[in-house]
Design an enzyme around this catalytic site. Structure first.
Site, PDB file in Angstrom:
ATOM      1  N   TYR A   1       0.766  -1.216  -0.071  1.00 35.92           N
ATOM      2  CA  TYR A   1      -0.026  -0.001  -0.094  1.00 35.92           C
ATOM      3  C   TYR A   1       0.686   1.285   0.137  1.00 35.92           C
ATOM      4  CZ  TYR A   1      -2.776   4.045   1.628  1.00 35.92           C
ATOM      5  OH  TYR A   1      -3.106   4.971   1.771  1.00 35.92           O
TER       6      TYR A   1
ATOM      7  N   GLU B   1       1.050   6.859  -6.766  1.00 33.29           N
ATOM      8  CA  GLU B   1      -0.411   7.499  -6.959  1.00 33.29           C
ATOM      9  C   GLU B   1       0.324   8.833  -7.278  1.00 33.29           C
ATOM     10  OE1 GLU B   1      -3.185   6.370  -4.121  1.00 33.29           O
ATOM     11  OE2 GLU B   1      -3.244   4.256  -5.304  1.00 33.29           O
TER      12      GLU B   1
END
Length: 224
Positions: A145, A152
């Site tokens: 993550y 991102e």
């Protein structure tokens, strides 16, 4: 009756997500093995629709948590789902960015998270998962993550020039001052700041959740 229906629904949902992520992962891997680095440019074209469907469907998980069907913290899951859907929306809007290698990397990381999450959820529904599987899911999902959130952020920062160019072209064509329109790059920079803050808080909550889950499992083993 309600328990049976909810169990059937949750099992079907998680199975559907698992099949979707497996298909995407297999398709991307097969293309990479066949075409090498050239496969990166067509990643969004070949798996973008399926990825979008999986991520839009994941919005249902917020209702699962709110209704008590799934026992986990709402904010970390909310943040993860919103991060992906916002980035997918931006990718759909910027066709010239879809062929970038970072999109392929991002999709791989999302798939790994899905393949860690949904088999674990399926085993939780049909019985108690093995400790090693619980440890694997709780431990590996956190660094993946973190990598996903960093990717991102990099993707959004790389999108800023594209939005600036398209906004400048639009304002020139309309012969209207750009100040009268919502400045997309500024909105994106604001989202980037929220992404950093939200991801940091999500990471802290995920670490706390992992500690609680593993401690709870240890207590069960000691009682047995």
């Amino acid at each position: 009756m309600r328990f049976s229906l909810s169990l059937t629904y949750l099992f079907s949902y998680n199975l559907l997500q698992f099949c979707g992520h497996t298909w995407i992962f297999a398709n991307m891997t097969a293309r990479f093995l066949s075409f090498g680095e050239d496969a990166q440019a067509g990643t969004f074209y070949f798996v973008g629709v399926m990825m979008g469907a999986c991520q839009l469907l994941s919005l249902l998980e917020l209702f699962h948590i709110a209704d008590g069907f799934e026992e986990c913290r709402l904010f970390p899951r909310f943040m993860q789902i919103m991060e992906r859907n916002v980035l997918l929306f931006l990718l759909v809007s910027l066709e010239e960015f879809q062929s970038k290698p970072i999109v392929c990397v991002q999709f791989y990381l999302w798939n790994i998270l899905g393949l860690l999450r949904y088999p674990h959820r399926l085993f939780c529904l049909i019985g108690t998962p093995h400790f090693k599987m619980l440890w694997l899911q709780q431990t590996l999902s956190i660094p993946v993550y973190l990598l996903s959130a960093v990717t991102e952020g990099i993707s959004i920062s790389h999108m800023l020039p594209y939005l600036s160019e398209s906004e400048g072209m639009d304002s020139d064509q309309l012969k209207v001052p750009a100040s009268k329109y919502i400045n997309s790059p500024y909105i994106l920079m604001g989202w980037l700041l929220l992404l950093v803050l939200g991801s940091s808080l999500t990471l802290i909550l995920l670490l706390k959740e992992r500690k609680e889950n593993l401690e709870s499992w240890d207590k069960k083993l000691k009682k047995d």
